[in-house]
Design an enzyme around this catalytic site. Structure first.
Site: not given
Length: 294
Positions: A166, A128-129
């Protein structure tokens, strides 16, 4: 002559009636916290046995698309359009950025206009990044780099900038890197919505009843972690790359919270809007129908 002891009938019946559910998620502290209850048998469901596999999110995306391998799998929302035929989305277990998310970081300051002309290391084409990056700058040039190698590669001068996900969102500054743009902030400015990053998908072939039962089991596991935060965090620390306990607690708090128990209507709207925009901009090739379970 020796004989093999017979297995009692009730034991045989219990074994034959137990259904194994395969679960796969990332080896990250937030996912570990989420699945703590199920992984340690603190949360049990009669008639079901849960087995866990841990691997990186891009591998899980690809495996779900090409094999529909696991019954329950963590995925990037960007990957959902490519696996929607075989999977539905659980209504719990998602990671949602409330005005924060993946970041573009660099070894020297860049303006937003300048960064669009640079080559950026990304953690996966189906993350999604990456989808959000392409919404921000469709023309930007990218290169695939394992997510845990992006900061070292930028520091080594192999890339001008990197797209971090993350725990890197909390540690990049310690490495002397500059934040160019937080895509969660950009997304909220564009839409007024939180940024949905990853969720859990469940295989449609399990059938509606089992899908609902397993979704509730995950919600119970999340609730157990939130209710027993100290124990769940201690379990999650084994997956907290480069984070001390305080930072791990902060990271888990960012991505395992009330929104993880249920996306809420605005969270579900955000998922639909993200994928709809991706399709409208030509990033996602076909329309998306989002189905939620539970």
């Amino acid at each position: 002559m020796s004989t093999t002891p017979s297995i009692p009938t009730e034991t045989q019946n219990a074994a034959s009636q137990t259904r194994e559910i395969t679960i796969a998620h990332s080896p990250d502290s937030d996912d570990a916290f989420m699945f703590y209850g199920l992984a340690t048998n603190k949360v049990r469901v009669p008639g079901f046995k849960f087995t866990h596999t841990l691997t990186d999110i891009e591998t899980l995306n690809q495996k779900a698309i090409h094999e529909a391998f696991y019954d329950v799998t963590a995925i990037s929302f960007h990957a959902y359009p490519y696996l929607q035929e075989n999977y539905a989305l659980m209504s719990c277990g998602g990671s949602v950025g409330e005005g924060y998310g993946p970041m573009i970081v660099s070894s020297k300051p860049f303006t937003l206009d300048d960064i669009k002309r640079e080559r950026i290391a990304i953690p996966g084409t189906l993350t999604t990044a990456h989808l959000t990056l392409k919404l921000f700058a469709p023309e930007i040039e990218t290169a695939l780099v394992p997510f845990d190698r992006i900061i070292p590669e930028v520091l080594a001068g192999n890339f001008s900038a990197g797209l971090i996900i993350h725990e890197g969102q909390l540690t990049y500054a310690h490495s002397g890197l500059h934040k160019v743009l937080d895509l969660g902030v950009w997304w909220r400015e564009q839409t007024g919505l939180p940024l949905p990053l990853g969720g859990n998908a469940i295989r449609r072939s399990l059938g509606e009843k089992t899908m609902l039962t397993v979704t509730q089991a995950l919600r119970d596991s999340i609730q157990h972690g939130l209710d027993h935060r100290e124990a769940a965090l201690a379990y999650a620390m084994q997956f907290a790359r480069d984070l001390d306990e305080n930072l791990a607690n902060k990271f888990v708090g960012m991505y395992v919270n009330e929104r993880t128990l249920n996306y809420g209507e605005d969270g579900k709207e955000a998922i639909r809007k993200l994928l709809q925009m991706g399709h409208e901009r030509g990033i996602i090739p076909h329309p998306v129908k989002v189905d939620f379970v539970g």
